[in-house]
Design an enzyme around this catalytic site. Structure first.
Site, PDB file in Angstrom:
ATOM      1  N   ASP A 181       0.849  -1.194   0.000  1.00  0.00           N
ATOM      2  CA  ASP A 181       0.000   0.000   0.000  1.00  0.00           C
ATOM      3  C   ASP A 181       0.882   1.240   0.000  1.00  0.00           C
ATOM      4  OD1 ASP A 181      -0.244   1.286   3.095  1.00  0.00           O
ATOM      5  OD2 ASP A 181       0.416  -0.794   3.010  1.00  0.00           O
ATOM      6  N   SER A 182       0.408   2.282  -0.684  1.00  0.00           N
ATOM      7  CA  SER A 182       1.093   3.568  -0.755  1.00  0.00           C
ATOM      8  C   SER A 182       2.514   3.373  -1.283  1.00  0.00           C
ATOM      9  CB  SER A 182       1.066   4.238   0.625  1.00  0.00           C
ATOM     10  OG  SER A 182       1.455   5.597   0.543  1.00  0.00           O
ATOM     11  N   ALA A 183       3.540   3.790  -0.530  1.00  0.00           N
ATOM     12  CA  ALA A 183       4.914   3.586  -0.993  1.00  0.00           C
ATOM     13  C   ALA A 183       5.221   2.104  -1.193  1.00  0.00           C
ATOM     14  CB  ALA A 183       5.893   4.199   0.004  1.00  0.00           C
ATOM     15  N   HIS A 322      -6.715   8.117   1.892  1.00  0.00           N
ATOM     16  CA  HIS A 322      -5.462   7.372   1.788  1.00  0.00           C
ATOM     17  C   HIS A 322      -5.213   6.561   3.058  1.00  0.00           C
ATOM     18  CE1 HIS A 322      -1.624   6.715  -0.246  1.00  0.00           C
ATOM     19  NE2 HIS A 322      -1.037   6.794   0.943  1.00  0.00           N
TER      20      HIS A 322
END
Length: 363
Positions: A181-183, A322
């Protein structure tokens, strides 16, 4: 295992960006995201420990057991494994990379420990949560190199039969998935592109006898010099996990010196970046949050992959922002988290219809 000072991506911080005028025993602050990370010009980095780091123990009722395993002692790369207790036959393996803008986070964070334990139980899969090196002490491509090292370590376990590992008798070498997830989603994406480029377009051959079946990107953290509509105009609450100023700061801390946000690691759609037509042919699933500043950039990636003929589906989670599945405890977020887990389960199990460029709105 070496102890790191970690920080949360939420929990009351307003994520206001500061270009350091503050003075401290380490000198001038170069970059700061309030409550998360403070980087000094002399190289010292502070990360307040807002999210607790926890051991691998789990409540028995989850039906999952967990242990930590060292991948690389020299670089302090390790992984936390989650294995369902009750299972039939061999289980697929999901290699997972946590988020945190490449600069904060840990596989030992309590929020990831809880989420991944529940996902392992729901999707009936083994999960390997990789703890990689963080920027700015270890700027990119360190995290990508650590991801590749984790895959090569898995390859070695498969080749030697994994006799020394408690979980290897339970996994299927032919059912490997990458996720994050994300980075962490950015890492999963770039690990595969780098494997592909390093091996003349043959990422699959590089990891044999492992067989990669798919890639799952949850709110993938990408950027670009030109702003998208959601980056410019999507209003974020003070408790948002990611705003534009914080995003820019993460990229300044993580990218190589002198690089801008159109660097291929940040913007895979920029001129000179990876050619998606030649990109790996594994099925992909992209999970997008409606209230995330990254929404439009994620949708652009999905559209570009579709035009390049890739097998990709995407899910839009309504009303959430997010990293909601990790950080938010609202009733809506908990509902959406269960829905995302169900979608991931379906993607892994292959019980859904053949993949295409498909959108699912979770309402």
């Amino acid at each position: 295992m070496r102890t790191r000072r970690m920080a949360a991506v939420q929990v009351g911080s307003n994520l206001s960006h500061k270009i350091g005028k503050d003075r401290h025993q380490h000198g001038v602050v170069a970059e700061e995201i309030d409550g998360l990370i403070k980087a000094y010009k002399d190289g010292h980095v502070e990360r307040p420990q807002i999210v607790p780091c926890v051991t691998s123990s789990l409540a028995p009722e989850l039906g999952v057991t967990s242990r930590d395993t060292v991948i690389d002692k020299f670089n302090n790369i390790w992984a936390r494994f989650y294995v369902p207790i009750k299972f039939h036959g061999k289980l697929p393996l999901l290699v997972y990379f946590h988020g945190g803008g490449f600069c904060v986070g840990s596989a030992a964070w309590s929020c990831y420990h809880d989420f991944l334990a529940r996902l392992a139980a729901k999707a009936n899969c083994i999960i390997m949560s990789v703890n990689y090196r963080l920027a700015p002490e270890n700027p990119l491509p360190a995290a990508y190199d650590d991801g590749i090292k984790a895959l090569m370590w898995l390859k070695q376990q498969a080749l030697c039969g994994g006799a020394d590992n408690w979980w290897t008798s339970r996994w299927s070498f032919s059912d490997l998935f990458l996720a994050g997830d994300s980075a962490g989603a950015n890492i999963a994406f770039n690990v595969i592109t780098r494997l592909d480029s390093f091996n003349a377009g043959q990422a699959a051959a590089a990891i044999k006898p492992l067989k990669l079946k798919g890639i799952i990107l949850i709110q993938p953290f990408f950027g670009g010099e030109a702003r998208t509509h959601s980056e410019r105009y999507l209003v974020q609450s003070p408790r948002s996990a990611l705003n534009l100023a914080a995003s820019d700061t993460y990229w300044r801390l993580a990218l190589p010196c002198g690089a801008n946000r159109d660097h291929p690691w940040c913007n895979p759609l920029a001129k000179g970046s990876v050619k998606l037509e030649g990109f790996v042919k594994f099925p992909m699933m992209v999970c997008i949050s409606e209230m995330d500043i990254l929404k439009d950039r994620n949708l652009q990636l999905v559209a570009s992959l579709g035009r390049a003929g890739k097998r990709v589906e995407h899910v839009v989670c309504k009303g959430v922002g997010h990293a909601f599945q990790i950080l938010s405890k609202s009733q809506l977020s908990q509902t959406r988290t269960l829905e995302i887990m169900a979608r991931i389960e379906g993607f892994i199990s292959g019980t859904r219809s053949p993949l295409s460029t498909t959108v699912h709105n979770l309402m």
